[in-house]
Design an enzyme around this catalytic site. Structure first.
Site, mmCIF file in Angstrom:
data_model
loop_
_atom_site.group_PDB
_atom_site.id
_atom_site.type_symbol
_atom_site.label_atom_id
_atom_site.label_comp_id
_atom_site.label_asym_id
_atom_site.label_seq_id
_atom_site.Cartn_x
_atom_site.Cartn_y
_atom_site.Cartn_z
ATOM 1 N N ARG A 137 44.110 40.774 33.746
ATOM 2 C CA ARG A 137 45.062 41.265 34.734
ATOM 3 C C ARG A 137 45.187 40.271 35.888
ATOM 4 O O ARG A 137 44.398 39.345 36.003
ATOM 5 C CB ARG A 137 44.670 42.656 35.247
ATOM 6 C CG ARG A 137 43.254 42.753 35.813
ATOM 7 C CD ARG A 137 43.170 43.661 36.995
ATOM 8 N NE ARG A 137 43.977 43.183 38.078
ATOM 9 C CZ ARG A 137 43.611 42.220 38.915
ATOM 10 N NH1 ARG A 137 42.453 41.621 38.792
ATOM 11 N NH2 ARG A 137 44.410 41.840 39.895
ATOM 12 N N CYS A 182 44.535 45.015 46.729
ATOM 13 C CA CYS A 182 44.407 44.713 45.303
ATOM 14 C C CYS A 182 43.512 43.491 45.109
ATOM 15 O O CYS A 182 42.581 43.267 45.910
ATOM 16 C CB CYS A 182 45.779 44.516 44.657
ATOM 17 S SG CYS A 182 45.723 44.602 42.848
ATOM 18 N N ASP A 224 53.553 39.823 42.282
ATOM 19 C CA ASP A 224 53.795 39.830 40.837
ATOM 20 C C ASP A 224 55.170 39.248 40.527
ATOM 21 O O ASP A 224 55.359 38.619 39.496
ATOM 22 C CB ASP A 224 53.666 41.247 40.283
ATOM 23 C CG ASP A 224 52.225 41.719 40.378
ATOM 24 O OD1 ASP A 224 51.826 42.181 41.468
ATOM 25 O OD2 ASP A 224 51.483 41.578 39.393
ATOM 26 N N ASN A 267 54.741 43.786 44.504
ATOM 27 C CA ASN A 267 53.283 43.637 44.413
ATOM 28 C C ASN A 267 52.669 45.024 44.227
ATOM 29 O O ASN A 267 53.363 46.041 44.188
ATOM 30 C CB ASN A 267 52.742 42.945 45.676
ATOM 31 C CG ASN A 267 51.312 42.481 45.507
ATOM 32 O OD1 ASN A 267 50.954 41.857 44.510
ATOM 33 N ND2 ASN A 267 50.451 42.813 46.461
ATOM 34 N N LYS A 268 51.350 45.034 44.113
ATOM 35 C CA LYS A 268 50.608 46.271 43.824
ATOM 36 C C LYS A 268 51.084 47.446 44.677
ATOM 37 O O LYS A 268 51.339 47.288 45.869
ATOM 38 C CB LYS A 268 49.123 46.010 44.062
ATOM 39 C CG LYS A 268 48.178 47.128 43.712
ATOM 40 C CD LYS A 268 48.318 47.617 42.288
ATOM 41 C CE LYS A 268 48.237 46.513 41.266
ATOM 42 N NZ LYS A 268 48.728 46.893 39.926
HETATM 43 P P1 RI2 Z 1 47.347 36.818 41.390
HETATM 44 C C1 RI2 Z 1 48.118 41.980 40.410
HETATM 45 O O1 RI2 Z 1 48.651 42.898 39.511
HETATM 46 C C2 RI2 Z 1 48.232 42.437 41.841
HETATM 47 O O2 RI2 Z 1 49.410 43.147 42.124
HETATM 48 C C3 RI2 Z 1 48.138 41.122 42.553
HETATM 49 O O3 RI2 Z 1 48.555 41.188 43.895
HETATM 50 C C4 RI2 Z 1 49.078 40.294 41.680
HETATM 51 O O4 RI2 Z 1 48.777 40.700 40.347
HETATM 52 C C5 RI2 Z 1 48.988 38.814 41.817
HETATM 53 O O5 RI2 Z 1 47.730 38.372 41.426
HETATM 54 P P2 RI2 Z 1 47.726 43.714 38.415
HETATM 55 O O6 RI2 Z 1 47.697 42.841 37.176
HETATM 56 O O7 RI2 Z 1 48.222 36.137 40.377
HETATM 57 O O8 RI2 Z 1 46.374 43.983 38.982
HETATM 58 O O9 RI2 Z 1 47.508 36.247 42.778
HETATM 59 O O10 RI2 Z 1 48.505 44.971 38.158
HETATM 60 O O11 RI2 Z 1 45.896 36.855 40.948
#
Ligand code: RI2
Length: 322
Positions: free
Chosen positions: A19, A130, A199, A209-210
């Site tokens: 994720r 997040c 995202d 975003n989250k």
């Molecule tokens: P990085 C995550 O989504 C969060 O929303 C976080 O802010 C975003 O991805 C970007 O993350 P999820 O996969 O690429 O937890 O900066 O639903 O790590």
């Protein structure tokens, strides 16, 4: 027949074992490389078809983070580049573009840390939501530079990614406080800067975003607290330039509550929300800091977009230039 390793990567993205928008993108690039290496087909045409099939499986995992289709678009541009070439050359091109994407992505996270850390001062209290590699890269870099900072992290229910952030920050020795998501407005006056990831970023600078990010942005705006977004340029969404809306993923309600115990209860579980550009002070990318309204220009440049053309995603444009 689709390779079991590809199915496993797709399943891991879907179930969030893999994720975070950047990690998802790198996993997709890796999956395409595995598919190319292990492909059993005999002709270039069959190979192109196989790559398209694998891409489709990956694209169906999670709909919101545009980093996923952008990574695929980047790698598959190799099929066009190697058009007319033999099978071996095509496979090699896919592998090297996948490697390029992964390398550039990791470099971008580092660069964002360096660029963003310049905007952090000693004594700052930072709030993050997040678990974003890019946001944490800024925080960790600032701390490594000797800046005396503290971090408040939300829990980020229902999947609790805030716990991942807290662990990462504590491992670095950064003083960290956890709060429940709904306590953000209560504490916002103690905060100097909010730093979150993204995202997807739309052409008008809106940040996806989250879930909960937009409420934090609203509270920050009200309290005149700076709101930073940290995102690689492959989080910019090319199709939003021509009016496409970013799909917000709704996940299984059982992530929130065991539905068997509440027969008849309706539960909604959107994983993301949209923060309008008015509430975003700046976006830290690997190419430099931009105001949210410059998202349009970034998309136009990175994807070589011209009216009537579909987006491209070229190797050179992804490389950090600052
Ligand atoms: P990085 C995550 O989504 C969060 O929303 C976080 O802010 C975003 O991805 C970007 O993350 P999820 O996969 O690429 O937890 O900066 O639903 O790590």
């Amino acid at each position: 027949m689709v390779n079991e390793k590809i199915k496993k990567i797709a399943q891991d993205i879907k179930t969030m074992r893999i994720r975070g928008a950047g990690r998802i993108a790198r996993a997709a690039a890796r999956a395409l490389k595995i598919a190319a290496i292990e492909s059993q087909v005999k002709t270039p045409a069959e190979f192109s078809h196989e790559m398209e099939t694998v891409s489709k499986i990956l694209l169906e995992t999670r709909p919101t983070a545009v980093s996923l289709p952008n990574a695929i678009r980047y790698v598959l541009l190799g099929l066009k580049q190697a058009h007319g070439a033999d099978l071996w050359t095509m496979k090699k091109t896919i592998c090297s573009r996948a490697d390029d994407f992964i390398k550039n992505s990791l470099e971008a996270v580092k660069k964002i840390g360096e660029i963003g850390a310049n905007r952090i001062s000693s004594g700052d209290v930072l709030l993050t939501h997040c678990n974003s590699e890019c946001a944490l890269s800024i925080i960790k870099t600032a701390f490594k530079q000797g800046k005396n900072i503290e971090v408040i992290t939300t829990e980020s229910r229902p999947v609790w990614q805030g716990r991942l952030s807290a662990k990462e920050l504590l491992k670095e020795g950064i003083p960290t406080t956890m709060i429940i998501d709904s306590a953000v407005r209560h504490f916002i006056r103690d905060v100097d800067k909010v730093i979150v990831g993204a995202d997807s970023i739309a052409a008008n600078g809106a940040v996806v975003n989250k879930i909960g990010t937009s409420s934090i942005a609203l509270a920050a705006h009200e309290a005149r607290v700076l709101f930073f977004v940290a995102a690689e340029t492959y989080k910019f969404h090319p199709e939003t330039l021509v009016g496409r809306l970013v799909e917000i993923e709704e996940r299984d309600p059982n992530e929130i509550i065991n539905l068997k115990r509440y027969p008849g209860l309706k539960v909604r579980n959107p994983a993301f929300d949209i923060t309008p550009p008015e509430y975003v002070d700046l976006i830290v990318t690997e190419r430099g800091i931009i105001p949210p309204y410059a998202a349009y220009a970034i998309i136009q440049e990175i994807f070589e977009w011209k009216p009537g053309n579909g987006p491209r995603h070229t190797a050179d444009k992804l490389k950090p230039s600052i």
